[in-house]
Design a protein around this motif. Structure first.
Motif, short mmCIF file in Angstrom:
data_model
loop_
_atom_site.label_atom_id
_atom_site.label_comp_id
_atom_site.label_asym_id
_atom_site.label_seq_id
_atom_site.Cartn_x
_atom_site.Cartn_y
_atom_site.Cartn_z
N LEU A 11 -16.36 47.36 -64.12
CA LEU A 11 -16.40 48.39 -65.16
C LEU A 11 -15.33 48.17 -66.22
CD1 LEU A 11 -16.96 51.57 -62.96
CD2 LEU A 11 -18.62 50.48 -64.48
N LEU A 12 -14.21 47.58 -65.85
CA LEU A 12 -13.10 47.38 -66.78
C LEU A 12 -13.21 46.09 -67.58
CD1 LEU A 12 -10.15 48.55 -64.52
CD2 LEU A 12 -11.31 49.84 -66.31
N LEU A 13 -13.81 45.06 -66.98
CA LEU A 13 -13.90 43.75 -67.64
C LEU A 13 -15.20 43.64 -68.44
CD1 LEU A 13 -12.64 41.42 -64.79
CD2 LEU A 13 -11.42 42.11 -66.84
N PRO A 14 -15.26 42.69 -69.38
CA PRO A 14 -16.50 42.48 -70.12
C PRO A 14 -17.66 42.19 -69.17
CG PRO A 14 -14.70 41.29 -71.16
CD PRO A 14 -14.17 41.82 -69.86
N GLU A 31 4.34 45.17 -72.52
CA GLU A 31 3.34 44.75 -73.51
C GLU A 31 1.96 45.30 -73.21
OE1 GLU A 31 3.29 40.53 -73.93
OE2 GLU A 31 5.44 40.41 -74.31
N GLY A 32 1.68 45.61 -71.95
CA GLY A 32 0.37 46.13 -71.57
C GLY A 32 -0.08 45.58 -70.22
N ILE A 33 -1.39 45.51 -70.06
CA ILE A 33 -2.00 45.04 -68.81
C ILE A 33 -2.44 43.60 -69.00
CG2 ILE A 33 -3.90 45.42 -67.20
CD1 ILE A 33 -3.90 48.37 -68.20
N HIS A 34 -2.09 42.75 -68.05
CA HIS A 34 -2.46 41.34 -68.08
C HIS A 34 -3.39 41.06 -66.90
CE1 HIS A 34 0.59 40.31 -71.11
NE2 HIS A 34 1.26 41.30 -70.55
N PHE A 57 -7.89 22.01 -65.23
CA PHE A 57 -8.18 23.10 -66.16
C PHE A 57 -7.71 22.76 -67.56
CE2 PHE A 57 -7.85 25.13 -62.05
CZ PHE A 57 -8.92 26.01 -62.06
N PHE A 58 -8.39 23.38 -68.54
CA PHE A 58 -7.90 23.35 -69.91
C PHE A 58 -6.73 24.33 -70.01
CE2 PHE A 58 -12.37 22.11 -70.67
CZ PHE A 58 -12.15 20.94 -71.40
N SER A 59 -6.04 24.33 -71.13
CA SER A 59 -4.95 25.27 -71.33
C SER A 59 -5.48 26.71 -71.29
CB SER A 59 -4.28 25.04 -72.68
OG SER A 59 -3.71 23.76 -72.73
N GLU A 60 -4.63 27.60 -70.81
CA GLU A 60 -5.00 29.01 -70.72
C GLU A 60 -5.25 29.61 -72.10
OE1 GLU A 60 -2.94 31.87 -67.89
OE2 GLU A 60 -2.04 32.37 -69.82
N VAL A 61 -6.29 30.42 -72.20
CA VAL A 61 -6.62 31.13 -73.43
C VAL A 61 -6.34 32.61 -73.20
CG1 VAL A 61 -8.48 31.74 -75.02
CG2 VAL A 61 -8.41 29.47 -74.01
N VAL A 62 -5.68 33.26 -74.15
CA VAL A 62 -5.38 34.68 -74.03
C VAL A 62 -6.25 35.45 -75.02
CG1 VAL A 62 -3.60 36.45 -74.16
CG2 VAL A 62 -3.01 34.15 -73.37
N ILE A 63 -6.99 36.42 -74.49
CA ILE A 63 -7.94 37.20 -75.28
C ILE A 63 -7.51 38.66 -75.22
CG2 ILE A 63 -10.36 37.87 -75.53
CD1 ILE A 63 -10.84 35.29 -73.65
N GLN A 64 -7.38 39.29 -76.38
CA GLN A 64 -7.03 40.71 -76.40
C GLN A 64 -8.32 41.51 -76.26
OE1 GLN A 64 -4.56 42.01 -79.60
NE2 GLN A 64 -4.73 44.15 -79.05
N ASP A 65 -8.40 42.33 -75.22
CA ASP A 65 -9.57 43.15 -74.94
C ASP A 65 -9.32 44.58 -75.39
OD1 ASP A 65 -12.11 43.65 -74.02
OD2 ASP A 65 -11.61 43.60 -71.89
N PHE A 66 -10.29 45.45 -75.20
CA PHE A 66 -10.15 46.86 -75.58
C PHE A 66 -9.06 47.51 -74.74
CE2 PHE A 66 -14.47 46.00 -77.02
CZ PHE A 66 -14.41 46.54 -78.29
N PRO A 67 -8.32 48.43 -75.32
CA PRO A 67 -7.25 49.10 -74.57
C PRO A 67 -7.79 49.96 -73.43
CG PRO A 67 -7.08 49.53 -76.94
CD PRO A 67 -8.38 48.84 -76.71
N ILE A 68 -6.97 50.09 -72.40
CA ILE A 68 -7.27 50.97 -71.27
C ILE A 68 -6.14 51.98 -71.20
CG2 ILE A 68 -7.54 51.15 -68.77
CD1 ILE A 68 -8.59 48.27 -68.79
#
Length: 83
Positions: A11-14, A31-34, A57-68
């Motif tokens: 429910l929380l993730l895309p 900073e928030g939730i990681h 693995f490829f390098s980590e990608v950081v994606i900003q999602d909707f706030p909770i």
């Protein structure tokens, strides 16, 4: 992963993300939730006819999602390198 916990995470993730990624870790700081995700070690359907294996693995990608609850949500995703 516990079934109730999985439903809550879905429910929380895309939508559909847990079909391709495993939830590795999560934490909360100023900073928030990681949320840390790692691509599953299964060959994608469109490439199953090919001989392939994971090579790290490829390098980590950081994606900003909707706030909770008024906190930033950052998804840290690591995709596999297939050969």
């Amino acid at each position: 992963m516990d079934q109730n916990f999985r439903k809550l995470v879905e429910l929380l993730l895309p939508a559909g993300i847990l079909e391709y990624f495993d939830l590795i870790d999560s934490n909360q700081d100023k900073e928030g939730i990681h949320i840390y995700l790692e691509e599953k070690n299964s060959i994608p359907v469109e490439h199953q006819h090919k001989k392939a294996h994971s090579k790290g693995f490829f390098s980590e990608v950081v994606i900003q999602d909707f706030p909770i609850r008024n906190q930033r949500v950052m998804l840290h995703a690591k995709r596999r390198r297939w050969e």
